[in-house]
Design a protein around this motif. Structure first.
Motif, PDB file in Angstrom:
ATOM      1  N   ASP A 190       9.905  -2.965   5.259  1.00  0.00           N
ATOM      2  CA  ASP A 190       8.621  -3.052   4.918  1.00  0.00           C
ATOM      3  C   ASP A 190       7.936  -1.533   4.910  1.00  0.00           C
ATOM      4  OD1 ASP A 190       8.458  -5.819   4.736  1.00  0.00           O
ATOM      5  OD2 ASP A 190       7.457  -6.105   6.860  1.00  0.00           O
ATOM      6  N   THR A 191       6.805  -1.210   4.165  1.00  0.00           N
ATOM      7  CA  THR A 191       6.405   0.062   4.270  1.00  0.00           C
ATOM      8  C   THR A 191       5.491   0.271   5.364  1.00  0.00           C
ATOM      9  OG1 THR A 191       4.659  -0.648   2.734  1.00  0.00           O
ATOM     10  CG2 THR A 191       6.622   0.499   1.613  1.00  0.00           C
ATOM     11  N   PRO A 192       5.420   1.470   5.671  1.00  0.00           N
ATOM     12  CA  PRO A 192       4.286   1.592   6.922  1.00  0.00           C
ATOM     13  C   PRO A 192       2.771   1.406   6.467  1.00  0.00           C
ATOM     14  CG  PRO A 192       5.707   3.677   6.701  1.00  0.00           C
ATOM     15  CD  PRO A 192       6.028   2.625   5.391  1.00  0.00           C
ATOM     16  N   ILE A 193       1.894   1.134   7.371  1.00  0.00           N
ATOM     17  CA  ILE A 193       0.536   0.966   6.791  1.00  0.00           C
ATOM     18  C   ILE A 193      -0.076   2.478   6.353  1.00  0.00           C
ATOM     19  CG2 ILE A 193      -0.359  -0.670   8.422  1.00  0.00           C
ATOM     20  CD1 ILE A 193      -1.248   1.375  10.296  1.00  0.00           C
ATOM     21  N   CYS A 194      -1.038   2.376   5.564  1.00  0.00           N
ATOM     22  CA  CYS A 194      -1.440   3.491   4.868  1.00  0.00           C
ATOM     23  C   CYS A 194      -1.973   4.576   5.803  1.00  0.00           C
ATOM     24  CB  CYS A 194      -2.622   3.002   3.780  1.00  0.00           C
ATOM     25  SG  CYS A 194      -3.091   4.269   2.852  1.00  0.00           S
ATOM     26  N   ASP A 195      -1.675   5.939   5.592  1.00  0.00           N
ATOM     27  CA  ASP A 195      -2.273   6.948   6.289  1.00  0.00           C
ATOM     28  C   ASP A 195      -3.311   7.618   5.434  1.00  0.00           C
ATOM     29  OD1 ASP A 195      -2.720   9.037   7.801  1.00  0.00           O
ATOM     30  OD2 ASP A 195      -0.736  10.112   7.614  1.00  0.00           O
ATOM     31  N   PHE A 196      -4.390   7.085   5.587  1.00  0.00           N
ATOM     32  CA  PHE A 196      -5.541   7.320   4.601  1.00  0.00           C
ATOM     33  C   PHE A 196      -5.900   8.800   4.607  1.00  0.00           C
ATOM     34  CE2 PHE A 196      -6.439   2.921   5.066  1.00  0.00           C
ATOM     35  CZ  PHE A 196      -6.742   2.556   3.736  1.00  0.00           C
ATOM     36  N   GLY A 197      -5.849   9.594   3.509  1.00  0.00           N
ATOM     37  CA  GLY A 197      -6.208  11.020   3.543  1.00  0.00           C
ATOM     38  C   GLY A 197      -4.974  11.957   3.644  1.00  0.00           C
ATOM     39  N   TRP A 198      -3.670  11.297   3.814  1.00  0.00           N
ATOM     40  CA  TRP A 198      -2.494  12.009   3.867  1.00  0.00           C
ATOM     41  C   TRP A 198      -2.371  12.642   2.655  1.00  0.00           C
ATOM     42  CZ3 TRP A 198       2.184  11.504   1.103  1.00  0.00           C
ATOM     43  CH2 TRP A 198       3.169  12.147   1.497  1.00  0.00           C
ATOM     44  N   LYS A 199      -2.077  14.159   2.321  1.00  0.00           N
ATOM     45  CA  LYS A 199      -2.006  15.091   1.139  1.00  0.00           C
ATOM     46  C   LYS A 199      -0.649  14.796   0.775  1.00  0.00           C
ATOM     47  CE  LYS A 199      -5.042  17.484  -0.092  1.00  0.00           C
ATOM     48  NZ  LYS A 199      -6.052  17.461  -1.091  1.00  0.00           N
TER      49      LYS A 199
ATOM     50  N   ASN B 157      -5.732  -3.677  -8.638  1.00  0.00           N
ATOM     51  CA  ASN B 157      -6.914  -3.415  -8.009  1.00  0.00           C
ATOM     52  C   ASN B 157      -7.171  -2.350  -7.160  1.00  0.00           C
ATOM     53  OD1 ASN B 157      -7.549  -6.216  -9.228  1.00  0.00           O
ATOM     54  ND2 ASN B 157      -7.049  -7.243  -7.345  1.00  0.00           N
ATOM     55  N   ALA B 158      -6.470  -2.022  -6.229  1.00  0.00           N
ATOM     56  CA  ALA B 158      -6.524  -0.580  -5.310  1.00  0.00           C
ATOM     57  C   ALA B 158      -6.479   0.674  -6.219  1.00  0.00           C
ATOM     58  CB  ALA B 158      -5.121  -0.653  -4.494  1.00  0.00           C
ATOM     59  N   MET B 159      -5.832   0.615  -7.301  1.00  0.00           N
ATOM     60  CA  MET B 159      -5.933   1.994  -8.202  1.00  0.00           C
ATOM     61  C   MET B 159      -7.153   2.083  -8.892  1.00  0.00           C
ATOM     62  SD  MET B 159      -3.521   3.745  -7.241  1.00  0.00           S
ATOM     63  CE  MET B 159      -3.758   5.133  -8.039  1.00  0.00           C
TER      64      MET B 159
ATOM     65  N   GLN C 256      -7.881  -3.166   3.645  1.00  0.00           N
ATOM     66  CA  GLN C 256      -6.902  -4.168   4.124  1.00  0.00           C
ATOM     67  C   GLN C 256      -5.981  -4.072   2.985  1.00  0.00           C
ATOM     68  OE1 GLN C 256      -8.142  -5.052   7.145  1.00  0.00           O
ATOM     69  NE2 GLN C 256      -6.879  -6.655   6.665  1.00  0.00           N
ATOM     70  N   GLN C 257      -4.629  -3.778   3.350  1.00  0.00           N
ATOM     71  CA  GLN C 257      -3.476  -3.422   2.523  1.00  0.00           C
ATOM     72  C   GLN C 257      -2.255  -4.278   3.063  1.00  0.00           C
ATOM     73  OE1 GLN C 257      -3.046   0.575   1.508  1.00  0.00           O
ATOM     74  NE2 GLN C 257      -4.993   0.874   1.187  1.00  0.00           N
ATOM     75  N   THR C 258      -1.376  -4.988   2.174  1.00  0.00           N
ATOM     76  CA  THR C 258      -0.213  -5.621   2.695  1.00  0.00           C
ATOM     77  C   THR C 258       0.941  -4.939   2.376  1.00  0.00           C
ATOM     78  OG1 THR C 258      -1.322  -7.838   2.268  1.00  0.00           O
ATOM     79  CG2 THR C 258       1.054  -7.922   2.426  1.00  0.00           C
ATOM     80  N   ALA C 259       1.868  -4.774   3.434  1.00  0.00           N
ATOM     81  CA  ALA C 259       2.948  -3.847   2.946  1.00  0.00           C
ATOM     82  C   ALA C 259       3.978  -4.294   1.984  1.00  0.00           C
ATOM     83  CB  ALA C 259       3.734  -3.656   4.393  1.00  0.00           C
TER      84      ALA C 259
END
Length: 181
Positions: free
Chosen positions: A4-13, A155-157, A169-172
């Motif tokens: 599974d992918t890790p949770i989103c690291d919001f703001g990571w460049k 939807n997210a994009m 809320q995001q599902t891996a």
């Protein structure tokens, strides 16, 4: 191996990169970071998870591109070990599934490592500033085609394009491990 992918690291460049498609044409990430954002996805040809979503992926990315959201796909697997992921097979796979986005070869696997990609498919949704806002799955249909699916990536994009932020809320995403050298 299923990951599974890790949770989103919001703001990571997003680190910039230049990769070539199987024809040898170069694509630079920063040149595709448009006003409505950029989707970078790590995919390959042989993974059953990618194969299962390939038709939906082609449809969803065509919709995103039509709305002005740019899309790049990166193949980071060691294709010397997994011949099904070779550049020649990338061309066949892309044509078979109607991919209209650039499908790029990560020859030395540096881009996959810089991004921390763990599996195929692995989706990274960036806003126009190159800040990570989505690291989820394509949809809720899993390995099945479902006409009533929730297109979570689309939807997210669209949300990122509109307000520069992704859903909290995001599902891996889940898929096959990247085949590192």
């Amino acid at each position: 191996m299923l990951l599974d992918t890790p949770i989103c690291d919001f703001g990571w460049k997003a680190p910039d990169f230049t990769l070539k498609n199987p024809y040898g044409d170069a694509f630079t990430m920063s040149e595709h970071l448009g006003e409505k954002g950029l989707l970078i996805m790590f995919i390959c040809n042989h993974c059953p998870y990618v194969k299962a979503i390939a038709t939906r992926l082609a449809k969803d990315t065509q919709q995103l591109m039509a709305e002005g959201i740019n899309v790049l796909a990166v193949m980071s697997n060691d294709y010397q070990t997994v011949d099904a992921d070779s550049p020649a097979n990338m061309l066949r796979f892309a044509e078979q599934h109607g991919f209209s986005f650039p499908y790029l070869v990560d020859e030395d696997q540096q881009v996959g490592k810089q991004y921390g990609a763990v599996c195929t498919p692995d989706f990274f949704g960036f806003n126009h500033l190159g800040e990570l806002q989505y690291r989820g799955r394509l949809d809720d249909a899993r390995l099945q085609d479902d006409p009533n699916r929730e297109p979570e990536l689309v939807n997210a994009m669209q949300m990122i394009a509109a307000i520069n932020k992704g859903p909290k809320q995001q599902t891996a995403s889940m898929g096959c491990s990247i085949k590192w050298r």
